[in-house]
Design an enzyme around this catalytic site. Structure first.
Site, PDB file in Angstrom:
ATOM      1  N   ARG A  33     -29.344  37.893 -53.176  1.00  0.00           N
ATOM      2  CA  ARG A  33     -28.323  38.723 -52.537  1.00  0.00           C
ATOM      3  C   ARG A  33     -28.641  38.824 -51.038  1.00  0.00           C
ATOM      4  NH1 ARG A  33     -25.630  38.069 -56.304  1.00  0.00           N
ATOM      5  NH2 ARG A  33     -24.603  39.558 -57.684  1.00  0.00           N
ATOM      6  N   HIS A  52     -22.654  31.097 -51.308  1.00  0.00           N
ATOM      7  CA  HIS A  52     -22.822  31.822 -52.582  1.00  0.00           C
ATOM      8  C   HIS A  52     -22.265  31.009 -53.754  1.00  0.00           C
ATOM      9  CE1 HIS A  52     -23.352  36.164 -54.280  1.00  0.00           C
ATOM     10  NE2 HIS A  52     -23.529  35.274 -55.234  1.00  0.00           N
ATOM     11  N   GLU A  98     -20.959  38.620 -46.340  1.00  0.00           N
ATOM     12  CA  GLU A  98     -20.280  37.433 -46.856  1.00  0.00           C
ATOM     13  C   GLU A  98     -18.778  37.657 -46.722  1.00  0.00           C
ATOM     14  OE1 GLU A  98     -21.646  36.633 -50.821  1.00  0.00           O
ATOM     15  OE2 GLU A  98     -23.685  36.248 -50.152  1.00  0.00           O
TER      16      GLU A  98
HETATM   17  C1  GLV Z   1     -23.654  35.957 -58.717  1.00  0.00           C
HETATM   18  O1  GLV Z   1     -24.048  36.162 -57.608  1.00  0.00           O
HETATM   19  C2  GLV Z   1     -24.055  36.676 -59.880  1.00  0.00           C
HETATM   20  O2  GLV Z   1     -24.631  37.762 -59.774  1.00  0.00           O
HETATM   21  O3  GLV Z   1     -23.766  36.165 -60.984  1.00  0.00           O
END
Ligand code: GLV
Ligand code: GLV
Length: 323
Positions: free
Chosen positions: A237, A285, A266
């Protein structure tokens, strides 16, 4: 019963829900819903299948306390106020495990790309800068025999470590609140303090959840304690690192390079100077973005929805304390 789905999800998940006779509404616009839109849709539905960063905070939950289940199409649940959901007896589901391979692949890819400046050189070629064969130019660093440090060794970190051991015989150290017995036995991983993790890692890869404790954990003070030859990887994250401090650390050569699948915020701004740095590789991501992982996530989320609507325990539940 009616289910609101905040993005188009893989067919395999939809099919399960349709076969269960549920009425589905999918948000098909290529933008996130506003909080007001999310509330308005949820008020007309019995269950929410949430994809992406929707804020499932306490005011949302108060407004939508009629929801019988909220199934996340994700493993991470930092966007959810879990205690608030628990207080309202709303089960929250997630999709652990099935995206560990894909996310570890992403971290591994970033590590390699950074170590050889691959994304940068790919872009240079597009600008007509092929360069020449110069024995001292475009040098990367090798990974064989180096030390991999993992911040948050869970399922994803385990898979990342496995790849690094298999490919490069890397030594694995990790920092966790709890000892990971399996990693210690199977991977010979060694638990260390946070300061030792910083000081000893050649590659430091983040696989922890975003929590109040891990928020901004990789800041100036942390980068200052890392090796000048170190590569920092974050596929967890964006909030876990301080992006200004990371940029400064790279500019001042406090660390060698960085690979990010997650940024803060993001999306990352298109003119972010990190995007122009040779020793940096950035992805938007896409940790779980494989056919295999996304199909499995859609199926798990659908199963959580179906169980929740029947009043049964969710098979993949974040807040089992409600039962
Ligand atoms: C993506 O970032 C997730 O948490 O699955
Ligand atoms: C990651 O740390 C996980 O629990 O999968």
């Amino acid at each position: 019963m009616k289910v609101f789905i905040t993005r188009v999800i893989p067919e395999k998940g939809l099919q399960l829900l349709q076969e269960a006779g549920l009425q589905l509404t999918q948000w098909t616009e290529k933008r996130d819903l506003t909080p007001a839109e999310l509330i308005a849709y949820c008020k007309q539905h019995d269950a929410l299948l949430s994809v992406g960063p929707n804020k499932i905070n306490s005011s949302f939950l108060q407004e939508c306390s009629h929801l019988k289940v909220i199934a996340l199409h994700a493993v991470g649940f930092d966007n959810v106020d879990v205690p608030a959901a628990t207080a309202l007896k709303i089960p929250i589901g997630n999709t652990p495990g099935v995206l560990s391979n894909a996310t570890a692949d992403t971290a591994f890819l970033l590590m390699l790309a950074v170590s050889r400046k691959a994304f940068y050189m790919h872009k240079q070629i597009g600008k007509g800068q092929w360069g020449f064969f110069e024995p001292t130019a475009n040098l990367g660093i090798e990974l064989s025999g180096k030390t991999l440090g993992i911040a948050g060794l869970g399922k994803i970190g385990f898979e990342m470590a496995k790849r690094c051991i298999g490919a490069y015989g890397m030594k694995v150290i990790y920092h966790n609140r709890h000892t990971n017995q399996e990693a210690e036995e199977v991977l010979k991983a060694e638990k260390v303090s946070f300061d030792e993790l910083l000081a000893q890692s050649d590659v430091l890869s983040v696989h922890t959840a975003l929590t109040p404790e891990t928020k901004g954990m990789f800041n100036k003070a942390a980068f200052d304690k890392m090796k000048r030859s170190a590569i920092f990887i974050n596929a967890a994250r964006g909030g876990i690192h301080n992006e200004t401090d990371l940029l400064n650390a790279l500019n001042e050569k406090v660390i060698w390079g960085a690979g990010l699948d997650v940024t803060n915020p993001e999306p990352m701004a298109a003119d972010n100077p990190l995007l122009e740095m040779p020793n940096v590789a950035i992805l938007p991501h896409i940790g779980s973005a494989t056919v295999e992982a996304r199909d499995a996530m859609a199926i798990m989320a659908a199963k959580n929805i179906m169980a929740g609507l029947k009043g049964e325990r969710l098979p993949f539940v974040v807040n089992p304390e409600i039962y």
